[in-house]
Design a protein around this motif. Structure first.
Motif, PDB file in Angstrom:
ATOM      1  N   ALA A  43       0.850  -1.192   0.000  1.00 56.08           N
ATOM      2  CA  ALA A  43       0.000   0.000   0.000  1.00 56.08           C
ATOM      3  C   ALA A  43       0.884   1.241   0.000  1.00 56.08           C
ATOM      4  O   ALA A  43       2.008   1.217   0.504  1.00 56.08           O
ATOM      5  N   GLU A  59      -3.509   3.052   0.293  1.00 56.07           N
ATOM      6  CA  GLU A  59      -4.218   2.579  -0.898  1.00 56.07           C
ATOM      7  C   GLU A  59      -3.325   1.658  -1.713  1.00 56.07           C
ATOM      8  O   GLU A  59      -2.119   1.903  -1.845  1.00 56.07           O
ATOM      9  N   VAL A  60      -3.937   0.622  -2.258  1.00 57.45           N
ATOM     10  CA  VAL A  60      -3.226  -0.309  -3.132  1.00 57.45           C
ATOM     11  C   VAL A  60      -3.546   0.081  -4.569  1.00 57.45           C
ATOM     12  O   VAL A  60      -4.712   0.059  -4.967  1.00 57.45           O
ATOM     13  N   SER A 103      -4.262   0.045  -8.436  1.00 54.47           N
ATOM     14  CA  SER A 103      -4.783  -0.980  -9.352  1.00 54.47           C
ATOM     15  C   SER A 103      -4.040  -0.957 -10.683  1.00 54.47           C
ATOM     16  O   SER A 103      -4.211  -1.845 -11.498  1.00 54.47           O
ATOM     17  N   TYR A 114      -8.840  -8.120  -8.004  1.00 60.85           N
ATOM     18  CA  TYR A 114      -8.180  -7.017  -7.295  1.00 60.85           C
ATOM     19  C   TYR A 114      -8.812  -6.832  -5.917  1.00 60.85           C
ATOM     20  O   TYR A 114      -8.107  -6.740  -4.904  1.00 60.85           O
ATOM     21  N   ILE A 169      -7.039  -7.491  -2.250  1.00 61.03           N
ATOM     22  CA  ILE A 169      -6.979  -6.538  -1.138  1.00 61.03           C
ATOM     23  C   ILE A 169      -7.566  -7.173   0.120  1.00 61.03           C
ATOM     24  O   ILE A 169      -7.008  -7.049   1.209  1.00 61.03           O
ATOM     25  N   GLN A 170      -8.669  -7.880  -0.052  1.00 57.66           N
ATOM     26  CA  GLN A 170      -9.294  -8.546   1.092  1.00 57.66           C
ATOM     27  C   GLN A 170      -8.346  -9.603   1.679  1.00 57.66           C
ATOM     28  O   GLN A 170      -8.210  -9.722   2.896  1.00 57.66           O
ATOM     29  N   SER A 206      -5.047  -9.603   1.480  1.00 62.11           N
ATOM     30  CA  SER A 206      -3.958  -8.879   2.132  1.00 62.11           C
ATOM     31  C   SER A 206      -4.393  -8.354   3.497  1.00 62.11           C
ATOM     32  O   SER A 206      -3.647  -8.447   4.476  1.00 62.11           O
ATOM     33  N   ASN A 207      -5.597  -7.808   3.565  1.00 58.48           N
ATOM     34  CA  ASN A 207      -6.118  -7.309   4.843  1.00 58.48           C
ATOM     35  C   ASN A 207      -6.250  -8.441   5.858  1.00 58.48           C
ATOM     36  O   ASN A 207      -5.926  -8.265   7.035  1.00 58.48           O
TER      37      ASN A 207
END
Length: 120
Positions: free
Chosen positions: A62, A67-68, A70, A89, A93-94, A96-97
């Motif tokens: 991030a 923010e990651v 795109s 995508y 992100i989910q 990674s979280n």
């Protein structure tokens, strides 16, 4: 009051108009029930490509705002359509979280065990 009547009349006309669309035009024979077309099952290669994309997105760091980005699209995602990439995508992100939450929980558990071990 006239607006309510006009609106009600328009809605009634619309309802009657759509009801008329369901009339049988094949000599009175009932039509076969329609079923929704099943979405195609992704092949193993498609599923593997999607998972590779999700993993690639999950590994993107991030920025300073959290923010990651795109763009640019990771190479692992190049075979996906734009819609599939956006879904992958978001899943990346989910993922990674979730990995971050799991790592934080591990640290909390370790600190808790350490604190318990150091109590007199």
């Amino acid at each position: 009051m006239h607006i309510r009547r006009a609106t009600a009349a328009a809605l009634l006309a619309l309802a009657l108009g759509t009801a008329g669309c369901s009339s049988q035009s094949d000599g009175g024979k009932p039509s076969e029930p329609t079923t929704a077309a099943a979405s195609p099952t992704p092949t193993v290669d498609e599923a593997a490509a999607r998972q590779a994309c999700v993993d690639a997105v999950a590994s993107i760091e991030a920025d300073a705002n959290g923010e990651v980005p795109s763009e640019p699209v990771p190479d692992e995602c190049s075979s996906l359509s734009q819609g599939d990439y956006l879904k992958a995508y978001m899943d990346g992100i989910q993922q990674s979280n979730q990995e971050g939450r799991d790592a934080l929980q591990d640290l909390i558990d370790e600190a808790s065990r350490s604190a318990e071990a150091n109590q007199p």
